[in-house]
Scaffold this active site. Structure first.
Site, PDB file in Angstrom:
ATOM      1  N   LYS A   1      -9.779 -28.127 -34.368  1.00  0.00           N
ATOM      2  CA  LYS A   1      -9.789 -29.258 -35.309  1.00  0.00           C
ATOM      3  C   LYS A   1      -8.869 -29.026 -36.502  1.00  0.00           C
ATOM      4  O   LYS A   1      -8.386 -29.989 -37.116  1.00  0.00           O
ATOM      5  CB  LYS A   1     -11.217 -29.530 -35.793  1.00  0.00           C
ATOM      6  CG  LYS A   1     -12.159 -30.021 -34.693  1.00  0.00           C
ATOM      7  CD  LYS A   1     -13.551 -30.303 -35.256  1.00  0.00           C
ATOM      8  CE  LYS A   1     -14.486 -30.902 -34.208  1.00  0.00           C
ATOM      9  NZ  LYS A   1     -14.968 -29.917 -33.247  1.00  0.00           N
TER      10      LYS A   1
ATOM     11  N   SER B   1     -17.620 -30.800 -38.489  1.00  0.00           N
ATOM     12  CA  SER B   1     -17.086 -30.454 -37.172  1.00  0.00           C
ATOM     13  C   SER B   1     -17.381 -31.562 -36.162  1.00  0.00           C
ATOM     14  O   SER B   1     -17.924 -31.330 -35.076  1.00  0.00           O
ATOM     15  CB  SER B   1     -17.666 -29.123 -36.676  1.00  0.00           C
ATOM     16  OG  SER B   1     -16.870 -28.596 -35.609  1.00  0.00           O
TER      17      SER B   1
ATOM     18  N   SER C   1     -13.944 -25.113 -31.814  1.00  0.00           N
ATOM     19  CA  SER C   1     -13.693 -26.132 -32.840  1.00  0.00           C
ATOM     20  C   SER C   1     -12.655 -25.755 -33.889  1.00  0.00           C
ATOM     21  O   SER C   1     -12.321 -26.603 -34.737  1.00  0.00           O
ATOM     22  CB  SER C   1     -15.009 -26.516 -33.539  1.00  0.00           C
ATOM     23  OG  SER C   1     -15.759 -27.384 -32.725  1.00  0.00           O
TER      24      SER C   1
END
Length: 449
Positions: free
Chosen positions: A115, A284, A112
Protein backbone atom coordinates in the site's frame (compact mmCIF):
# COMPACT_ATOMS: atom_id res chain seq x y z
CA UNK A 1 -13.44 21.41 58.09
CA UNK A 2 -11.97 18.30 56.53
CA UNK A 3 -14.76 18.18 53.93
CA UNK A 4 -13.93 21.72 52.81
CA UNK A 5 -10.60 20.67 51.30
CA UNK A 6 -11.35 17.05 50.38
CA UNK A 7 -13.56 17.95 47.40
CA UNK A 8 -11.09 20.42 45.81
CA UNK A 9 -8.32 17.86 46.30
CA UNK A 10 -10.35 15.15 44.57
CA UNK A 11 -11.07 17.53 41.70
CA UNK A 12 -7.37 18.35 41.33
CA UNK A 13 -6.37 14.69 41.42
CA UNK A 14 -9.04 13.82 38.83
CA UNK A 15 -7.96 16.61 36.50
CA UNK A 16 -4.32 15.65 36.87
CA UNK A 17 -5.13 12.03 36.06
CA UNK A 18 -7.10 13.04 32.97
CA UNK A 19 -4.22 15.25 31.83
CA UNK A 20 -1.74 12.39 32.17
CA UNK A 21 -4.00 10.00 30.26
CA UNK A 22 -4.56 12.61 27.53
CA UNK A 23 -0.86 13.25 27.04
CA UNK A 24 -0.15 9.51 26.89
CA UNK A 25 -2.90 9.08 24.30
CA UNK A 26 -4.93 6.67 26.44
CA UNK A 27 -8.08 8.76 25.97
CA UNK A 28 -8.02 8.57 22.17
CA UNK A 29 -10.42 5.59 21.94
CA UNK A 30 -12.94 7.56 24.04
CA UNK A 31 -12.45 10.95 22.41
CA UNK A 32 -12.59 9.55 18.88
CA UNK A 33 -15.03 6.65 19.44
CA UNK A 34 -12.30 4.28 18.31
CA UNK A 35 -8.81 4.80 16.85
CA UNK A 36 -8.27 8.47 16.14
CA UNK A 37 -7.72 9.67 12.60
CA UNK A 38 -4.22 11.16 12.07
CA UNK A 39 -5.40 14.76 12.28
CA UNK A 40 -7.06 14.20 15.67
CA UNK A 41 -4.45 12.20 17.58
CA UNK A 42 -2.66 13.56 20.61
CA UNK A 43 1.03 13.82 19.63
CA UNK A 44 2.97 11.19 21.59
CA UNK A 45 6.23 11.84 23.35
CA UNK A 46 8.87 12.25 20.66
CA UNK A 47 6.47 13.63 18.06
CA UNK A 48 5.48 16.90 19.65
CA UNK A 49 6.23 20.19 17.93
CA UNK A 50 9.93 20.94 18.49
CA UNK A 51 10.99 24.18 20.05
CA UNK A 52 12.27 26.84 17.64
CA UNK A 53 15.87 26.24 16.60
CA UNK A 54 17.84 28.94 14.82
CA UNK A 55 19.84 26.23 13.04
CA UNK A 56 17.51 24.05 10.92
CA UNK A 57 20.28 21.55 10.29
CA UNK A 58 20.88 21.06 14.00
CA UNK A 59 17.17 20.39 14.48
CA UNK A 60 17.44 17.13 12.53
CA UNK A 61 20.94 16.09 13.51
CA UNK A 62 24.01 17.94 12.28
CA UNK A 63 26.13 14.93 11.41
CA UNK A 64 25.75 11.69 9.46
CA UNK A 65 24.27 8.58 11.00
CA UNK A 66 26.97 6.08 11.93
CA UNK A 67 26.16 3.12 9.67
CA UNK A 68 28.45 0.73 11.52
CA UNK A 69 26.85 1.55 14.87
CA UNK A 70 23.33 1.18 13.46
CA UNK A 71 24.09 -2.17 11.84
CA UNK A 72 25.53 -3.40 15.13
CA UNK A 73 22.50 -2.15 17.03
CA UNK A 74 20.03 -4.16 14.94
CA UNK A 75 22.20 -7.26 14.38
CA UNK A 76 20.87 -9.18 17.35
CA UNK A 77 17.21 -8.34 16.80
CA UNK A 78 17.31 -9.06 13.06
CA UNK A 79 18.87 -12.48 13.69
CA UNK A 80 15.97 -13.63 15.87
CA UNK A 81 14.66 -17.11 15.08
CA UNK A 82 11.15 -15.64 15.39
CA UNK A 83 11.70 -13.92 12.03
CA UNK A 84 11.99 -17.25 10.24
CA UNK A 85 14.36 -18.33 7.53
CA UNK A 86 14.19 -15.33 5.14
CA UNK A 87 14.58 -11.85 6.56
CA UNK A 88 15.68 -8.59 4.96
CA UNK A 89 16.57 -5.41 6.82
CA UNK A 90 17.38 -2.24 4.92
CA UNK A 91 17.90 1.21 6.43
CA UNK A 92 18.76 4.48 4.69
CA UNK A 93 19.36 8.00 5.92
CA UNK A 94 15.98 9.56 5.14
CA UNK A 95 17.61 12.91 4.43
CA UNK A 96 19.78 11.84 1.50
CA UNK A 97 19.35 8.08 0.97
CA UNK A 98 22.77 7.12 2.30
CA UNK A 99 22.83 3.33 2.91
CA UNK A 100 23.07 2.42 6.59
CA UNK A 101 21.99 -1.22 6.86
CA UNK A 102 21.83 -3.56 3.87
CA UNK A 103 21.04 -7.10 4.98
CA UNK A 104 18.79 -8.18 2.11
CA UNK A 105 17.56 -11.53 0.76
CA UNK A 106 16.15 -10.53 -2.61
CA UNK A 107 12.44 -9.83 -2.92
CA UNK A 108 9.72 -10.81 -0.47
CA UNK A 109 5.98 -11.30 -0.32
CA UNK A 110 5.20 -7.77 0.95
CA UNK A 111 1.61 -8.11 2.21
CA UNK A 112 0.13 -4.68 3.04
CA UNK A 113 3.39 -2.75 2.75
CA UNK A 114 2.39 -2.82 -0.93
CA UNK A 115 0.00 0.00 0.00
CA UNK A 116 2.95 2.36 0.46
CA UNK A 117 3.77 2.10 -3.23
CA UNK A 118 0.11 2.51 -4.20
CA UNK A 119 -0.07 5.68 -2.10
CA UNK A 120 3.09 7.10 -3.65
CA UNK A 121 1.82 6.46 -7.17
CA UNK A 122 -1.64 7.98 -6.74
CA UNK A 123 -0.33 11.09 -4.96
CA UNK A 124 2.38 11.51 -7.57
CA UNK A 125 -0.17 11.38 -10.38
CA UNK A 126 -3.06 13.36 -8.90
CA UNK A 127 -1.54 15.55 -6.20
CA UNK A 128 -2.88 15.91 -2.65
CA UNK A 129 -5.77 18.25 -3.50
CA UNK A 130 -7.51 16.05 -6.06
CA UNK A 131 -11.12 14.94 -5.49
CA UNK A 132 -13.29 12.31 -7.18
CA UNK A 133 -16.85 12.96 -8.34
CA UNK A 134 -19.94 10.75 -8.23
CA UNK A 135 -22.61 12.12 -10.54
CA UNK A 136 -26.06 11.66 -12.05
CA UNK A 137 -26.88 12.30 -15.71
CA UNK A 138 -30.27 12.32 -17.42
CA UNK A 139 -31.23 10.99 -20.82
CA UNK A 140 -34.97 11.43 -21.36
CA UNK A 141 -36.79 9.50 -18.65
CA UNK A 142 -33.67 7.62 -17.58
CA UNK A 143 -31.25 8.67 -14.83
CA UNK A 144 -27.77 7.16 -14.65
CA UNK A 145 -25.67 7.04 -11.49
CA UNK A 146 -22.06 7.37 -12.62
CA UNK A 147 -19.28 5.92 -10.48
CA UNK A 148 -16.30 8.24 -10.24
CA UNK A 149 -14.03 6.12 -8.08
CA UNK A 150 -14.67 7.77 -4.71
CA UNK A 151 -13.51 5.00 -2.37
CA UNK A 152 -15.21 6.52 0.67
CA UNK A 153 -18.64 7.23 -0.83
CA UNK A 154 -21.31 6.45 1.77
CA UNK A 155 -25.05 5.79 1.70
CA UNK A 156 -25.87 8.62 4.10
CA UNK A 157 -23.96 11.56 5.49
CA UNK A 158 -21.32 10.74 8.09
CA UNK A 159 -20.92 13.38 10.79
CA UNK A 160 -17.44 14.39 11.84
CA UNK A 161 -15.57 12.36 9.22
CA UNK A 162 -12.80 14.08 7.30
CA UNK A 163 -12.73 11.39 4.63
CA UNK A 164 -16.36 10.27 4.13
CA UNK A 165 -17.48 13.52 2.53
CA UNK A 166 -19.80 12.42 -0.30
CA UNK A 167 -23.00 10.40 0.14
CA UNK A 168 -25.90 9.10 -1.92
CA UNK A 169 -28.54 10.72 0.28
CA UNK A 170 -27.19 14.18 -0.52
CA UNK A 171 -26.91 13.25 -4.20
CA UNK A 172 -30.50 11.96 -4.21
CA UNK A 173 -31.78 15.19 -2.64
CA UNK A 174 -30.01 17.30 -5.26
CA UNK A 175 -31.27 15.03 -8.05
CA UNK A 176 -34.86 15.17 -6.80
CA UNK A 177 -34.82 18.97 -6.96
CA UNK A 178 -33.97 18.77 -10.66
CA UNK A 179 -36.23 15.87 -11.60
CA UNK A 180 -39.32 16.56 -9.53
CA UNK A 181 -41.97 13.84 -9.55
CA UNK A 182 -41.43 12.70 -13.11
CA UNK A 183 -41.29 8.88 -13.35
CA UNK A 184 -37.82 7.63 -14.30
CA UNK A 185 -35.81 4.48 -14.68
CA UNK A 186 -32.34 4.16 -13.15
CA UNK A 187 -29.12 2.87 -14.59
CA UNK A 188 -25.61 2.83 -13.20
CA UNK A 189 -22.29 3.28 -14.99
CA UNK A 190 -19.09 1.55 -13.82
CA UNK A 191 -17.12 1.95 -17.05
CA UNK A 192 -14.43 4.08 -15.40
CA UNK A 193 -12.51 0.95 -14.44
CA UNK A 194 -11.64 -1.94 -16.72
CA UNK A 195 -10.25 -5.44 -16.53
CA UNK A 196 -11.20 -7.97 -13.88
CA UNK A 197 -12.82 -6.73 -10.68
CA UNK A 198 -11.20 -9.59 -8.79
CA UNK A 199 -7.49 -10.32 -9.05
CA UNK A 200 -6.73 -13.83 -10.32
CA UNK A 201 -3.78 -13.70 -7.92
CA UNK A 202 -6.06 -13.55 -4.87
CA UNK A 203 -6.75 -16.68 -2.94
CA UNK A 204 -10.13 -18.32 -3.23
CA UNK A 205 -12.48 -17.14 -0.53
CA UNK A 206 -11.12 -13.60 -0.26
CA UNK A 207 -14.00 -11.98 -2.16
CA UNK A 208 -17.00 -11.45 0.07
CA UNK A 209 -14.95 -12.23 3.15
CA UNK A 210 -12.01 -9.82 3.29
CA UNK A 211 -12.42 -7.77 0.11
CA UNK A 212 -15.15 -6.66 -2.29
CA UNK A 213 -14.87 -6.77 -6.10
CA UNK A 214 -13.18 -3.54 -7.19
CA UNK A 215 -15.62 -0.95 -8.53
CA UNK A 216 -15.71 2.80 -9.18
CA UNK A 217 -19.15 2.78 -7.55
CA UNK A 218 -19.95 1.42 -4.12
CA UNK A 219 -21.09 2.61 -0.73
CA UNK A 220 -19.42 2.11 2.64
CA UNK A 221 -16.38 0.54 0.91
CA UNK A 222 -18.45 -2.46 -0.10
CA UNK A 223 -19.14 -3.46 3.50
CA UNK A 224 -22.22 -5.49 4.27
CA UNK A 225 -22.35 -6.24 7.97
CA UNK A 226 -19.17 -8.11 8.89
CA UNK A 227 -18.59 -9.20 5.29
CA UNK A 228 -18.27 -7.68 1.84
CA UNK A 229 -20.73 -7.22 -0.99
CA UNK A 230 -20.21 -9.36 -4.08
CA UNK A 231 -22.14 -6.77 -6.17
CA UNK A 232 -21.12 -3.40 -4.69
CA UNK A 233 -22.17 -1.27 -7.67
CA UNK A 234 -25.60 -2.91 -7.90
CA UNK A 235 -26.09 -2.51 -4.16
CA UNK A 236 -25.22 1.19 -4.40
CA UNK A 237 -27.62 1.74 -7.30
CA UNK A 238 -30.47 -0.04 -5.52
CA UNK A 239 -29.87 2.07 -2.44
CA UNK A 240 -29.87 5.21 -4.59
CA UNK A 241 -33.22 4.19 -6.06
CA UNK A 242 -34.64 3.87 -2.55
CA UNK A 243 -33.32 7.31 -1.63
CA UNK A 244 -34.85 8.86 -4.75
CA UNK A 245 -38.23 7.28 -3.96
CA UNK A 246 -38.04 8.62 -0.41
CA UNK A 247 -37.64 12.08 -1.99
CA UNK A 248 -40.78 11.63 -4.08
CA UNK A 249 -39.14 10.57 -7.35
CA UNK A 250 -40.97 7.57 -8.87
CA UNK A 251 -38.28 5.06 -9.95
CA UNK A 252 -39.63 2.28 -12.11
CA UNK A 253 -38.10 -1.17 -12.21
CA UNK A 254 -34.71 -2.33 -10.99
CA UNK A 255 -31.47 -0.43 -11.71
CA UNK A 256 -29.47 -1.84 -14.62
CA UNK A 257 -25.86 -1.43 -15.67
CA UNK A 258 -25.46 0.94 -18.63
CA UNK A 259 -22.99 3.43 -20.07
CA UNK A 260 -23.91 6.99 -19.23
CA UNK A 261 -25.10 9.50 -21.80
CA UNK A 262 -27.09 12.64 -21.30
CA UNK A 263 -27.18 15.90 -19.39
CA UNK A 264 -25.54 16.32 -15.95
CA UNK A 265 -28.10 16.63 -13.16
CA UNK A 266 -26.19 16.59 -9.84
CA UNK A 267 -22.91 15.49 -8.30
CA UNK A 268 -21.03 15.07 -5.02
CA UNK A 269 -17.27 15.23 -4.48
CA UNK A 270 -14.99 13.14 -2.33
CA UNK A 271 -12.59 14.32 0.32
CA UNK A 272 -9.19 15.55 -0.81
CA UNK A 273 -6.84 12.77 -1.88
CA UNK A 274 -4.44 13.63 0.94
CA UNK A 275 -7.15 12.77 3.49
CA UNK A 276 -8.04 9.60 1.62
CA UNK A 277 -4.43 8.43 1.61
CA UNK A 278 -3.99 9.19 5.30
CA UNK A 279 -7.09 7.21 6.20
CA UNK A 280 -6.43 4.14 4.10
CA UNK A 281 -2.82 3.83 5.27
CA UNK A 282 -3.79 4.20 8.92
CA UNK A 283 -6.48 1.52 8.62
CA UNK A 284 -4.74 -0.58 5.94
CA UNK A 285 -7.93 -0.63 3.88
CA UNK A 286 -7.76 -3.15 1.02
CA UNK A 287 -10.73 -1.86 -0.96
CA UNK A 288 -9.53 1.73 -0.94
CA UNK A 289 -6.06 0.63 -2.04
CA UNK A 290 -7.45 -1.08 -5.13
CA UNK A 291 -9.52 1.94 -6.13
CA UNK A 292 -6.51 4.24 -5.72
CA UNK A 293 -4.34 1.91 -7.80
CA UNK A 294 -6.80 2.35 -10.67
CA UNK A 295 -7.03 6.09 -10.17
CA UNK A 296 -3.25 6.33 -10.52
CA UNK A 297 -3.43 4.33 -13.75
CA UNK A 298 -6.19 6.46 -15.24
CA UNK A 299 -4.40 9.73 -14.51
CA UNK A 300 -1.32 8.38 -16.29
CA UNK A 301 -3.35 7.42 -19.34
CA UNK A 302 -3.36 3.69 -18.63
CA UNK A 303 -6.39 1.41 -18.26
CA UNK A 304 -7.98 1.54 -14.82
CA UNK A 305 -7.10 -2.06 -14.03
CA UNK A 306 -4.77 -4.19 -11.91
CA UNK A 307 -2.26 -4.33 -14.77
CA UNK A 308 -2.54 -0.64 -15.59
CA UNK A 309 -2.02 0.33 -11.96
CA UNK A 310 0.98 -1.97 -11.53
CA UNK A 311 2.59 -0.45 -14.62
CA UNK A 312 2.16 3.10 -13.33
CA UNK A 313 3.51 2.24 -9.87
CA UNK A 314 6.70 0.90 -11.47
CA UNK A 315 6.98 3.98 -13.70
CA UNK A 316 6.52 6.42 -10.83
CA UNK A 317 9.12 4.65 -8.71
CA UNK A 318 11.58 4.40 -11.59
CA UNK A 319 11.20 8.09 -12.45
CA UNK A 320 11.97 8.93 -8.81
CA UNK A 321 15.14 6.85 -8.87
CA UNK A 322 13.71 4.14 -6.62
CA UNK A 323 15.00 0.64 -7.33
CA UNK A 324 12.38 -1.65 -8.87
CA UNK A 325 14.58 -4.73 -9.21
CA UNK A 326 12.41 -7.83 -8.93
CA UNK A 327 9.21 -5.81 -8.45
CA UNK A 328 6.06 -7.81 -9.19
CA UNK A 329 2.62 -6.38 -8.43
CA UNK A 330 -0.71 -8.10 -8.95
CA UNK A 331 -2.74 -5.63 -6.89
CA UNK A 332 -2.52 -2.43 -4.90
CA UNK A 333 -3.44 -3.81 -1.49
CA UNK A 334 -0.93 -6.60 -0.96
CA UNK A 335 -3.49 -9.37 -0.69
CA UNK A 336 -1.75 -11.31 -3.45
CA UNK A 337 0.93 -13.75 -2.36
CA UNK A 338 2.39 -13.45 -5.85
CA UNK A 339 3.52 -9.88 -5.23
CA UNK A 340 7.25 -9.39 -4.79
CA UNK A 341 8.95 -6.27 -3.41
CA UNK A 342 12.53 -5.81 -2.22
CA UNK A 343 13.15 -4.16 1.15
CA UNK A 344 15.35 -1.64 -0.64
CA UNK A 345 12.40 -0.56 -2.81
CA UNK A 346 10.28 0.20 0.26
CA UNK A 347 13.07 2.02 2.08
CA UNK A 348 14.01 4.07 -0.99
CA UNK A 349 10.36 4.96 -1.52
CA UNK A 350 10.25 6.34 2.03
CA UNK A 351 13.30 8.50 1.28
CA UNK A 352 11.45 9.90 -1.71
CA UNK A 353 8.34 10.50 0.42
CA UNK A 354 10.44 12.38 2.98
CA UNK A 355 11.81 14.69 0.30
CA UNK A 356 8.66 15.40 -1.75
CA UNK A 357 5.94 17.65 -0.25
CA UNK A 358 3.50 16.31 -2.85
CA UNK A 359 3.75 12.91 -1.13
CA UNK A 360 3.46 14.24 2.42
CA UNK A 361 0.18 12.44 3.14
CA UNK A 362 2.08 9.14 3.09
CA UNK A 363 4.07 10.27 6.13
CA UNK A 364 1.15 11.81 8.00
CA UNK A 365 -0.98 8.74 7.35
CA UNK A 366 1.50 6.19 8.64
CA UNK A 367 0.52 4.59 11.95
CA UNK A 368 2.59 5.73 14.93
CA UNK A 369 4.17 3.05 17.10
CA UNK A 370 2.27 2.52 20.34
CA UNK A 371 -0.20 5.20 19.45
CA UNK A 372 -2.37 5.05 16.32
CA UNK A 373 -3.68 3.00 13.43
CA UNK A 374 -2.42 -0.56 13.02
CA UNK A 375 0.47 0.19 15.38
CA UNK A 376 -1.72 1.49 18.19
CA UNK A 377 -1.31 -1.64 20.29
CA UNK A 378 2.29 -2.33 19.35
CA UNK A 379 5.35 -1.03 21.23
CA UNK A 380 5.33 -0.41 24.96
CA UNK A 381 3.74 2.96 25.70
CA UNK A 382 6.54 3.65 28.13
CA UNK A 383 9.21 2.17 25.85
CA UNK A 384 11.91 3.98 24.00
CA UNK A 385 10.33 3.44 20.57
CA UNK A 386 6.91 4.86 21.41
CA UNK A 387 6.17 7.72 19.06
CA UNK A 388 9.46 7.28 17.22
CA UNK A 389 8.30 4.72 14.66
CA UNK A 390 5.93 5.65 11.84
CA UNK A 391 5.41 2.60 9.68
CA UNK A 392 3.11 0.55 7.46
CA UNK A 393 2.51 -2.99 8.59
CA UNK A 394 2.12 -6.03 6.36
CA UNK A 395 0.70 -9.34 7.52
CA UNK A 396 -0.39 -12.55 5.84
CA UNK A 397 -0.05 -16.10 7.11
CA UNK A 398 3.69 -16.68 7.34
CA UNK A 399 4.44 -13.11 6.17
CA UNK A 400 5.32 -10.10 8.31
CA UNK A 401 6.75 -6.78 7.18
CA UNK A 402 7.20 -3.24 8.45
CA UNK A 403 8.36 -0.19 6.50
CA UNK A 404 8.49 3.50 7.29
CA UNK A 405 10.51 6.06 9.23
CA UNK A 406 12.18 5.66 12.61
CA UNK A 407 13.59 8.67 14.45
CA UNK A 408 16.97 8.12 16.09
CA UNK A 409 18.31 10.15 19.02
CA UNK A 410 19.22 13.60 17.79
CA UNK A 411 16.03 13.64 15.65
CA UNK A 412 17.74 11.78 12.82
CA UNK A 413 15.13 10.20 10.51
CA UNK A 414 15.96 6.81 9.06
CA UNK A 415 13.92 5.13 6.32
CA UNK A 416 13.70 1.41 6.87
CA UNK A 417 12.06 -1.84 5.82
CA UNK A 418 12.05 -5.17 7.64
CA UNK A 419 10.56 -8.12 5.75
CA UNK A 420 10.11 -11.77 6.72
CA UNK A 421 8.12 -14.21 4.61
CA UNK A 422 9.08 -17.63 5.96
CA UNK A 423 7.43 -17.66 9.36
CA UNK A 424 4.73 -20.30 9.03
CA UNK A 425 4.70 -22.43 12.15
CA UNK A 426 5.84 -19.52 14.33
CA UNK A 427 3.34 -17.77 16.59
CA UNK A 428 2.50 -14.60 14.62
CA UNK A 429 2.48 -12.48 17.76
CA UNK A 430 6.00 -13.63 18.52
CA UNK A 431 7.12 -12.76 15.00
CA UNK A 432 5.39 -9.41 15.23
CA UNK A 433 7.24 -8.63 18.47
CA UNK A 434 10.54 -9.64 16.86
CA UNK A 435 9.84 -7.34 13.94
CA UNK A 436 9.13 -4.46 16.30
CA UNK A 437 12.32 -5.23 18.18
CA UNK A 438 14.34 -4.37 15.07
CA UNK A 439 12.69 -0.94 14.80
CA UNK A 440 13.07 -0.44 18.56
CA UNK A 441 16.79 -1.18 18.30
CA UNK A 442 17.10 1.52 15.66
CA UNK A 443 15.13 4.02 17.72
CA UNK A 444 17.43 3.50 20.69
CA UNK A 445 20.72 3.65 18.79
CA UNK A 446 23.01 6.54 19.68
CA UNK A 447 24.32 6.54 16.13
CA UNK A 448 24.89 10.26 15.67
CA UNK A 449 27.85 11.69 13.88
Amino acid sequence: MRAAWVLPLLVLVTLASIAVLYVRGDLNPILCDGPCAPQFVTPPVGLGTPSPDPDPVAAVGSGPVDATALAAAVAGASASDALGGRTSVVALDARDGTPLVADARGTHVPASTTKLLTAVAVLDQWGPDATFTTSVVRDGDRLVLVGGGDPYLTATRTKGSSVERADLATLAAATAKQVGRTPVTLGYDVSLFSGPAVSPAWEEGYVGGVVAPVSPLWIDRGRVGAGRSTDPAGDAARRFAELLRSRGVPVNGTPTQVEAAGTPVASVRSARLARIVEAFLADSDNEVAEVLLRQAALKAGEPGSFAGGAKVVAQVLGDAGVSTDGLVLNDGSGLSRKNRIAAATLAEAMVEVSAAPRLGAVLTGLPVGGFSGTLENRYDRAGRARGLVRAKTGTLTGVHSLAGIVTLPGARPVAFAVMADDTEGINPLVTQAALDAVATAMAGCACGG
